[in-house]
Motif scaffolding. Structure first.
Motif, PDB file in Angstrom:
ATOM      1  N   LYS A  97       0.852  -1.190   0.000  1.00 27.33           N
ATOM      2  CA  LYS A  97       0.000   0.000   0.000  1.00 27.33           C
ATOM      3  C   LYS A  97       0.888   1.240   0.000  1.00 27.33           C
ATOM      4  O   LYS A  97       1.861   1.313   0.761  1.00 27.33           O
ATOM      5  CB  LYS A  97      -0.923   0.045   1.216  1.00 27.33           C
ATOM      6  CG  LYS A  97      -2.009  -1.037   1.225  1.00 27.33           C
ATOM      7  CD  LYS A  97      -1.510  -2.241   1.955  1.00 27.33           C
ATOM      8  CE  LYS A  97      -2.602  -3.277   2.141  1.00 27.33           C
ATOM      9  NZ  LYS A  97      -2.054  -4.510   2.786  1.00 27.33           N
ATOM     10  N   MET A 112      -1.882   8.422  -8.833  1.00 31.66           N
ATOM     11  CA  MET A 112      -2.806   7.321  -8.601  1.00 31.66           C
ATOM     12  C   MET A 112      -2.594   6.199  -9.622  1.00 31.66           C
ATOM     13  O   MET A 112      -2.481   5.018  -9.270  1.00 31.66           O
ATOM     14  CB  MET A 112      -4.241   7.847  -8.669  1.00 31.66           C
ATOM     15  CG  MET A 112      -5.289   6.929  -8.113  1.00 31.66           C
ATOM     16  SD  MET A 112      -6.893   7.762  -8.086  1.00 31.66           S
ATOM     17  CE  MET A 112      -6.579   9.062  -6.901  1.00 31.66           C
ATOM     18  N   TYR A 122      -3.388   2.298  -3.832  1.00 31.42           N
ATOM     19  CA  TYR A 122      -3.248   3.663  -3.326  1.00 31.42           C
ATOM     20  C   TYR A 122      -4.127   3.878  -2.097  1.00 31.42           C
ATOM     21  O   TYR A 122      -5.221   3.323  -1.980  1.00 31.42           O
ATOM     22  CB  TYR A 122      -3.522   4.711  -4.408  1.00 31.42           C
ATOM     23  CG  TYR A 122      -4.913   4.730  -5.008  1.00 31.42           C
ATOM     24  CD1 TYR A 122      -5.944   5.465  -4.430  1.00 31.42           C
ATOM     25  CD2 TYR A 122      -5.186   4.054  -6.197  1.00 31.42           C
ATOM     26  CE1 TYR A 122      -7.202   5.518  -4.998  1.00 31.42           C
ATOM     27  CE2 TYR A 122      -6.454   4.102  -6.780  1.00 31.42           C
ATOM     28  CZ  TYR A 122      -7.456   4.835  -6.174  1.00 31.42           C
ATOM     29  OH  TYR A 122      -8.714   4.890  -6.742  1.00 31.42           O
ATOM     30  N   TYR A 186      -7.296   0.044  -3.948  1.00 30.77           N
ATOM     31  CA  TYR A 186      -7.159   1.182  -3.036  1.00 30.77           C
ATOM     32  C   TYR A 186      -7.671   0.808  -1.655  1.00 30.77           C
ATOM     33  O   TYR A 186      -8.381  -0.191  -1.473  1.00 30.77           O
ATOM     34  CB  TYR A 186      -7.890   2.422  -3.564  1.00 30.77           C
ATOM     35  CG  TYR A 186      -9.407   2.321  -3.585  1.00 30.77           C
ATOM     36  CD1 TYR A 186     -10.162   2.516  -2.425  1.00 30.77           C
ATOM     37  CD2 TYR A 186     -10.105   2.069  -4.771  1.00 30.77           C
ATOM     38  CE1 TYR A 186     -11.543   2.435  -2.440  1.00 30.77           C
ATOM     39  CE2 TYR A 186     -11.490   1.990  -4.793  1.00 30.77           C
ATOM     40  CZ  TYR A 186     -12.200   2.178  -3.624  1.00 30.77           C
ATOM     41  OH  TYR A 186     -13.573   2.094  -3.636  1.00 30.77           O
ATOM     42  N   THR A 237     -13.971   7.682  -6.738  1.00 31.58           N
ATOM     43  CA  THR A 237     -13.688   6.549  -7.627  1.00 31.58           C
ATOM     44  C   THR A 237     -14.607   6.582  -8.847  1.00 31.58           C
ATOM     45  O   THR A 237     -14.188   6.250  -9.959  1.00 31.58           O
ATOM     46  CB  THR A 237     -13.856   5.213  -6.894  1.00 31.58           C
ATOM     47  OG1 THR A 237     -15.196   5.092  -6.388  1.00 31.58           O
ATOM     48  CG2 THR A 237     -12.889   5.102  -5.740  1.00 31.58           C
TER      49      THR A 237
END
Length: 626
Positions: A97, A112, A122, A186, A237
């Motif tokens: 991560k 990103m 991310y 993510y 998102t």
């Protein structure tokens, strides 16, 4: 009879949000390809592979734009490749991560994509969060490093940071790391009742399910999507990947743009924005002030809190977008789980349903024993499908408690804690919560976490926090029982102390001292019986300077919400309990009083202190003090 609500599988593109009427445009930007095959490909493939499709097909098309800065799909890919190689050189491995610290912008999009190209996931981090909270987030996700965007600096020295390479990257080779739709994309955090935020991990397939080959929105390479959400808010998102996975253009709004209707309308027209998302609170304010602001868009999605039918009708009566959707969904199921087409809202509707599951999503309304509720019977909504998170990172016990096996099919379900029922037509109605979790301005807040932090402060014996509606907005109100041997700190001090422990959105605006709490016959605190703060707009101007007049307008606005602050010249509106939703009211009164047409709501963010804003207004008026 019991009911199970399931949407069509990917490939069923002839569904609107509320019925089987065909949409007017092809879904998902798939250009006539076999949708069943592409549906499988989209959830089985990584976001990197899906983005590469548009790098190959439309390399010169605009991928992202912010003001005068623009990157094509080819340029975005090259820049991201360079940063991805930089991360690998720093020791980033597949599956790790990587923190992302900074504000939304072109560089954030590059970072990103780069993190994903490096094979990592991310983790958006807001540098404005309290240091202790950031430390918990870094610990829970075991961050490999943090990428710093622009001039933002991550405040924790114990975590390794990486400054993005700024040079143009024309020669960096593509970085191909073996990823699939099942890999982690993510991690985002939600409020936790124990005082520790919960780290929700979403796989690549959850994001592609949200924006590709779906049944509630049509996005293709001719579209322009608005990006204004914080990177740490899961609606981002939809904005980011809704554009990038469909070959569309992502337009990034300047900070606070949504609180200035005129400037927002100009941006939407200038950039020809066609698709966007706003929180319910922002929608309500814009619908009350300028209901036609979104009329040039073909799709506007609203979500985060319960929507007002009256304000929906205001928008529908004044140049509405072609599709106005109410969206519902927990972070644990990647932004949206259901949508309802509000253009179809009946004239006599007293509530707005949360609608029908989006494609590749399953919804069940369950009784306490886990059996399915009958039509019209209230129960807990459980959601599943390709949008489901992998769970809570490094918290297997909580994951096992909330993500349970689906007894009616394969896979798992997330138990939302939301009270819902299903109508005979399959439409889902939302009725509230089983616990004290609330939504405020789109943010999920565990009231128990706020109460726990308040109880830890000196001079406080007990506390209850509630969410209460005001004439123009909603706010958190803290009811405090003081220790018998000392006075509790004043409201301004409590607000300041909590700001060191909680995100700004979770800090109560109003504090009320009480002797004891009202109780129910069962011995529980009766939250509904707690007296709401009484609005009081009567403010006498003390002094004859322009600063004194501006202070009186600030006070009048805040007292309408039950606040009684002391406003010093160097106080900001937000220091004394104000929110972004107070800005428009203050601006309108001052612009009218001083006939200052050049004044904009954004000026309150640019000059945030009472002194700074008053000096700016004085200059705008040519040095006059009217």
């Amino acid at each position: 009879m019991p009911i199970l609500v399931v949407t069509p599988k990917p490939g069923s593109r002839n569904f609107s949000a509320n019925s089987s009427r065909p949409l007017s445009m092809p879904l998902g930007g798939l250009n006539g390809e076999d949708t069943a095959a592409v549906g499988y490909m989209s959830t089985g493939s990584s976001l990197v592979d899906l983005l590469a499709r548009w790098v190959r097909q439309t390399p010169s098309a605009c991928a992202v734009r912010a003001g005068d800065t623009q990157l094509s799909y080819r340029e975005l890919d090259r820049r991201a490749n360079a940063v991805a190689h930089q991360l690998v050189a720093e020791g980033v491995h597949i599956g790790q991560k990587v923190g992302l610290c900074g504000h939304r912008g072109v560089e954030a999009v590059v970072a990103m994509v780069a993190i994903l190209k490096a094979g990592a996931a991310y983790v958006p981090l807001d540098a404005a969060y309290p240091t202790a909270r950031l430390a918990m987030m870094a610990e829970d996700t075991e961050l490999s490093c943090v990428v710093e965007i622009g001039d933002t600096r991550f405040p924790l020295t114990q975590v390794r940071t990486v400054a993005m390479a700024q040079e143009e990257a024309g020669t960096a080779p593509a970085l191909a790391r073996p990823l699939t739709g099942a890999d982690l994309a993510y991690v985002m955090f939600t409020s936790g009742s124990t005082g520790r935020p919960k780290a929700v991990g979403a796989p690549h397939r959850a994001v592609s399910r949200l924006v590709l080959n779906t049944n509630y929105v049509s996005i293709n390479q001719d579209d322009t999507l608005l990006h204004h959400s914080s990177l740490s808010f899961d609606a981002s998102t939809f904005e980011l990947w809704g554009a990038l996975l469909n070959g569309a253009c992502l337009v990034i709004a300047t900070p606070h743009m949504l609180f200035s209707p005129n400037e927002l309308h100009q941006l939407l027209r200038r950039e020809s924005v066609t698709v966007g998302f706003v929180t319910t609170a922002v929608f309500h304010q814009l619908a009350a002030e300028r209901p036609g602001v979104f009329g040039d868009m073909h799709t506007l999605i609203v979500g985060g809190e319960v929507v007002s039918p009256a304000l929906v009708r205001s928008v529908l009566a004044d140049h509405p977008p072609r599709r106005l959707l109410n969206a519902y969904g927990p972070t644990e199921n990647t932004a949206f789980s259901t949508t309802y087409l509000m253009n179809d809202l009946p004239e006599d509707a007293e509530t707005v349903p949360i609608g029908f599951p989006i494609a590749s999503t399953t919804c069940h309304v369950l009784r306490h024993d886990g059996s399915r509720a009958d039509v019209g019977e209230r129960g807990e909504l459980a959601v599943g499908g390709d949008g489901l998170a992998v769970g809570y990172i490094n918290d297997s016990a909580l994951t096992a408690e909330k993500f349970v096996p689906d007894p009616f099919g394969s896979g798992r379900l997330y138990r939302t804690g939301d009270v819902c029922s299903v109508r005979p037509d399959g439409c889902i109605e939302f009725h509230g919560r089983f616990d004290t979790q609330v939504k405020l301005h789109g943010h999920r807040i565990e009231l128990a976490e706020v109460e726990s932090e308040l109880r830890a402060l000196p001079g406080i014996t007990d506390v209850v926090v509630t969410k209460q509606q005001t004439p123009t907005d909603a706010q958190l109100v803290a009811y405090v029982v003081a220790a018998s041997d000392r006075e509790p700190p004043p409201a301004a001090t409590l607000r300041s102390l909590l700001s060191d422990r909680l995100p700004r959105y979770a800090v109560p605006a109003v504090y009320r001292l009480v002797d004891r709490f009202p109780m129910t016959p069962q011995g529980k605190v009766d939250r509904s019986a707690l007296a709401a703060p009484q609005p009081d707009r009567s403010v006498e101007v003390v002094g004859d300077t322009l600063l004194d007049q501006v202070r009186s307008v600030w006070l009048r606005t805040l007292r309408a919400r039950g606040l009684t602050p002391v406003i010093e010249p160097d106080s900001t509106l937000f220091d004394v309990g104000g929110t972004s939703f107070d800005v428009l009211s203050i601006h309108d009164e001052l612009a009218t009083r001083f006939e200052a047409a050049e004044l904009t709501p954004l000026d309150l963010f640019t000059y945030p202190t009472l002194r700074g804003y008053s000096e700016y207004l004085t200059g705008l008026l040519g040095g006059e003090s009217r």
